[in-house]
Every structure is written in structure tokens, then in C-alpha cells.
Scaffold this motif. Sequence first.
Motif, PDB file in Angstrom:
ATOM      1  N   ALA A 265       1.115  -1.232   0.039  1.00 55.00           N
ATOM      2  CA  ALA A 265      -0.031   0.034   0.066  1.00 55.00           C
ATOM      3  C   ALA A 265       0.991   1.320   0.342  1.00 55.00           C
ATOM      4  N   GLY A 266       2.131   0.918  -0.022  1.00 57.05           N
ATOM      5  CA  GLY A 266       2.864   2.441  -0.012  1.00 57.05           C
ATOM      6  C   GLY A 266       2.775   3.122   1.463  1.00 57.05           C
ATOM      7  N   LEU A 267       3.935   3.686   2.201  1.00 55.55           N
ATOM      8  CA  LEU A 267       3.863   4.903   3.090  1.00 55.55           C
ATOM      9  C   LEU A 267       2.206   5.866   2.808  1.00 55.55           C
ATOM     10  N   ASP A 268       1.467   5.249   3.528  1.00 57.34           N
ATOM     11  CA  ASP A 268       0.587   5.800   3.495  1.00 57.34           C
ATOM     12  C   ASP A 268       0.016   6.243   5.161  1.00 57.34           C
ATOM     13  N   LEU A 269       0.571   7.327   5.597  1.00 58.58           N
ATOM     14  CA  LEU A 269       0.235   7.556   6.821  1.00 58.58           C
ATOM     15  C   LEU A 269      -1.462   8.417   6.908  1.00 58.58           C
ATOM     16  N   SER A 270      -1.693   7.596   8.079  1.00 55.08           N
ATOM     17  CA  SER A 270      -2.839   7.791   8.849  1.00 55.08           C
ATOM     18  C   SER A 270      -3.043   8.503   9.165  1.00 55.08           C
ATOM     19  N   GLY A 271      -2.399   9.348   9.736  1.00 53.39           N
ATOM     20  CA  GLY A 271      -2.505  10.665  10.660  1.00 53.39           C
ATOM     21  C   GLY A 271      -2.893   9.990  12.732  1.00 53.39           C
ATOM     22  N   GLN A 272      -2.710   8.936  12.398  1.00 48.08           N
ATOM     23  CA  GLN A 272      -2.513   8.352  14.297  1.00 48.08           C
ATOM     24  C   GLN A 272      -1.255   8.254  14.200  1.00 48.08           C
ATOM     25  N   LYS A 273      -1.034   8.700  15.539  1.00 47.01           N
ATOM     26  CA  LYS A 273       0.079   8.291  16.393  1.00 47.01           C
ATOM     27  C   LYS A 273      -0.526   7.853  17.663  1.00 47.01           C
ATOM     28  N   VAL A 274       0.792   6.530  17.870  1.00 53.73           N
ATOM     29  CA  VAL A 274       0.919   5.698  18.845  1.00 53.73           C
ATOM     30  C   VAL A 274       2.228   6.000  19.734  1.00 53.73           C
ATOM     31  N   PRO A 275       1.986   6.143  21.197  1.00 53.14           N
ATOM     32  CA  PRO A 275       3.911   5.886  21.704  1.00 53.14           C
ATOM     33  C   PRO A 275       3.779   4.076  21.538  1.00 53.14           C
ATOM     34  N   LEU A 276       5.426   4.798  21.216  1.00 54.66           N
ATOM     35  CA  LEU A 276       6.066   3.138  21.232  1.00 54.66           C
ATOM     36  C   LEU A 276       6.142   2.532  22.314  1.00 54.66           C
ATOM     37  N   ASP A 277       5.552   3.107  23.736  1.00 52.56           N
ATOM     38  CA  ASP A 277       5.730   2.076  24.904  1.00 52.56           C
ATOM     39  C   ASP A 277       4.712   1.679  25.245  1.00 52.56           C
ATOM     40  N   ASP A 278       3.484   1.591  24.027  1.00 53.47           N
ATOM     41  CA  ASP A 278       2.204   1.525  24.768  1.00 53.47           C
ATOM     42  C   ASP A 278       1.593   0.050  23.696  1.00 53.47           C
ATOM     43  N   VAL A 279       2.890  -0.156  23.243  1.00 52.32           N
ATOM     44  CA  VAL A 279       2.539  -1.268  21.621  1.00 52.32           C
ATOM     45  C   VAL A 279       3.053  -2.650  21.742  1.00 52.32           C
ATOM     46  N   ARG A 280       2.991  -3.248  21.691  1.00 56.45           N
ATOM     47  CA  ARG A 280       4.037  -4.941  21.011  1.00 56.45           C
ATOM     48  C   ARG A 280       4.099  -5.041  20.196  1.00 56.45           C
ATOM     49  N   LEU A 281       5.473  -4.601  19.863  1.00 57.33           N
ATOM     50  CA  LEU A 281       6.337  -5.044  18.380  1.00 57.33           C
ATOM     51  C   LEU A 281       6.318  -6.967  18.089  1.00 57.33           C
ATOM     52  N   LEU A 282       6.247  -6.514  16.666  1.00 61.27           N
ATOM     53  CA  LEU A 282       6.133  -8.180  16.030  1.00 61.27           C
ATOM     54  C   LEU A 282       6.944  -8.446  14.923  1.00 61.27           C
ATOM     55  N   ALA A 283       7.051  -9.097  14.945  1.00 59.33           N
ATOM     56  CA  ALA A 283       7.726  -9.426  13.254  1.00 59.33           C
ATOM     57  C   ALA A 283       7.118  -8.145  12.476  1.00 59.33           C
ATOM     58  N   PRO A 284       8.891  -7.645  12.218  1.00 55.22           N
ATOM     59  CA  PRO A 284       8.261  -6.122  11.038  1.00 55.22           C
ATOM     60  C   PRO A 284       7.842  -6.175   9.770  1.00 55.22           C
ATOM     61  N   VAL A 285       7.677  -7.994   9.352  1.00 57.88           N
ATOM     62  CA  VAL A 285       7.074  -8.001   7.954  1.00 57.88           C
ATOM     63  C   VAL A 285       6.902  -9.847   8.099  1.00 57.88           C
ATOM     64  N   ILE A 286       5.718 -10.528   6.838  1.00 57.30           N
ATOM     65  CA  ILE A 286       5.031 -11.158   6.851  1.00 57.30           C
ATOM     66  C   ILE A 286       5.899 -11.585   5.645  1.00 57.30           C
ATOM     67  N   PRO A 287       7.269 -12.939   6.317  1.00 50.73           N
ATOM     68  CA  PRO A 287       7.390 -13.919   4.813  1.00 50.73           C
ATOM     69  C   PRO A 287       6.221 -14.560   4.274  1.00 50.73           C
ATOM     70  N   ARG A 288       5.214 -13.418   3.187  1.00 50.11           N
ATOM     71  CA  ARG A 288       4.587 -14.754   2.469  1.00 50.11           C
ATOM     72  C   ARG A 288       4.590 -15.898   2.029  1.00 50.11           C
ATOM     73  N   SER A 289       6.143 -15.779   1.172  1.00 57.10           N
ATOM     74  CA  SER A 289       6.786 -17.032   0.577  1.00 57.10           C
ATOM     75  C   SER A 289       7.287 -17.310   1.079  1.00 57.10           C
ATOM     76  N   LYS A 290       9.125 -17.265   1.424  1.00 57.21           N
ATOM     77  CA  LYS A 290      10.072 -17.475   1.835  1.00 57.21           C
ATOM     78  C   LYS A 290      11.007 -16.755   2.523  1.00 57.21           C
ATOM     79  N   VAL A 291      11.888 -17.815   3.125  1.00 63.44           N
ATOM     80  CA  VAL A 291      13.202 -16.946   3.959  1.00 63.44           C
ATOM     81  C   VAL A 291      14.429 -17.354   3.054  1.00 63.44           C
ATOM     82  N   VAL A 292      15.105 -17.229   2.393  1.00 59.19           N
ATOM     83  CA  VAL A 292      15.950 -17.108   1.921  1.00 59.19           C
ATOM     84  C   VAL A 292      17.674 -16.881   2.582  1.00 59.19           C
ATOM     85  N   CYS A 293      18.098 -18.520   3.012  1.00 57.45           N
ATOM     86  CA  CYS A 293      19.055 -17.515   3.635  1.00 57.45           C
ATOM     87  C   CYS A 293      20.430 -17.973   3.196  1.00 57.45           C
ATOM     88  N   VAL A 294      22.198 -17.761   3.147  1.00 49.91           N
ATOM     89  CA  VAL A 294      23.341 -17.743   2.850  1.00 49.91           C
ATOM     90  C   VAL A 294      23.950 -18.234   4.097  1.00 49.91           C
TER      91      VAL A 294
END
Length: 259
Positions: A36-65
Motif C-alpha cells: 500500500a506504500g507509505l500511506d500515513l493515517s495521521g494517527q500516532k501512538v506511543p511506542l511504549d504502549d504497543v507490542r512490536l511484532l515481526a516487522p515483515v510477514i514473509p508470505r513466500s519464503k526466507v532465503v538463507c546464505v
Amino acid sequence: MRIARFAGDDDPQFGVIGDEDGVATIGVLRGDPLYAGLDLSGQKVPLDDVRLLAPVIPRSKVVCVGKNYLRHAAEMGGEVPDEPLIFLKPNTSVIGPGEPILYPGQSSEVHYEGELAVVIGRICREISAADAEKVIFGYTVGNDVTARDLQAKDGQWTRAKGFDTFCPLGPWIETSLDPSDLAVTTMLQGETKQDGRTSDMVFSVPDIVEYVSSFMTLLPGDVILTGTPDGVGPMEVGDTVDVTIEGIGTLTNRVLARG
């Protein structure tokens, strides 16, 4: 720019890490920025008030070297291959910061492997190293958790690398970063175990993207783990492992027994 995926009172969302009057915040995005691109909603929340998740959802694969640092190849009793040594982790192995690495009953030797992770942003095939930057969305921190005894027993790496929870990623994606010379540090129980630099890679990030895309199509959200420095070793139930990459941040996970 740092892109995070997080959960609060609502379903998981994406946002941009920022600062407002000295307080870390997340500017909420409308949708997944890979689509969807960097489409900011205008809403902001304090970082301390949320739980961080894995920042990406690999729908296909994780390739390793594998064996992409000379000293790590040596400590594993092998030589660096002539071409990148590629294997896959299932996307079901991915967890986020703060989530537990579950120690499987099938293994008695589970190792940490701190690594720079590349997040692909565009569908690509047969991309050149010179153009690799055009298809990279950003970078995050990874831990290629490995059941070392099963790796030796099986003679191949699928089971040893593929358990659920064996691919921690986080804490966020850094989109503006030169990956060529970054410090990669892993600490176990507060003690430094790995201390390398990405400049010691045998195959650089652009070279890896070119090689992988020469035989498989890379999709948005695919993750490439680029190899680990020397110093890998065992984790025990109850241990905490911290992987830090310069310019990105620290990924922290605790090891718990699989129920």
C-alpha cells in the motif's frame, strides 16, 4: 526510515517510528507498506504502549546464505563455497522481538546465529547486483536459530533450521541503510559471543540478491538472511539472546522449553 509492525488493542498494524517531544511514537500506516506504500493515517501512538511484532510477514519464503563469513566457515570445519550456499527456512519459523524461541525436544544443541536480514520490496527475477538496491525495501535483524545436532545427523538443514520460532526478526525495518560495513553483535546472557562486520562477508548483499534471483523469483516480503559471523554457540532454556546490528537496533528473544 524505520518501519515497524505492532499490536495494541486492535489487529496488527504497520507504522513509522518517530519522535514527538522526546517521546518515541509510531505513525500508523494504512495497510502493509510493501503493497500500500507509505500511506500515513495521521494517527500516532506511543511506542511504549504497543507490542512490536515481526516487522515483515514473509508470505513466500526466507532465503538463507550459509558460510558467508570466512571465520565462521572455518569454525564449522569447512571452506567457503565458490558460490553462495543457499537454503530455505519456512515462513512459519518467523517470530518477532520479545517472542520466545521454543527449544524442541528433538534437539539437545540449539545455536544462535546473528545475521543481517534483507527485506525484498519488489517482485524480481534475474536482477543484477548493480540494480539490487532497487528491489530492496530495507533491512532488519535476524537470528538463524539452528539445531546443530540435527543438522549433523540429517546431512541436510531443513529440519535443523525449520522449527517454528527458529527465525526471529526485528525490531523494525530500516529503509535507509548502507549494508556494506555494519557491526553485527550477538550477546547471550549479557556476554558478547559474536562480534563481526558485514564487510567481512564473502558475498555482498548485491551479489547475493543477484545470485538468488538468477534461479528463483523474489517476491515482496521475502527475506534473505545473509550469513553469520564466527562465534556461534549453544543456547539453553532460560537464556536471553540479543542480536544488534549497527544502524538498525537490537533483536531480543528468550529461550523457553517447547510445551
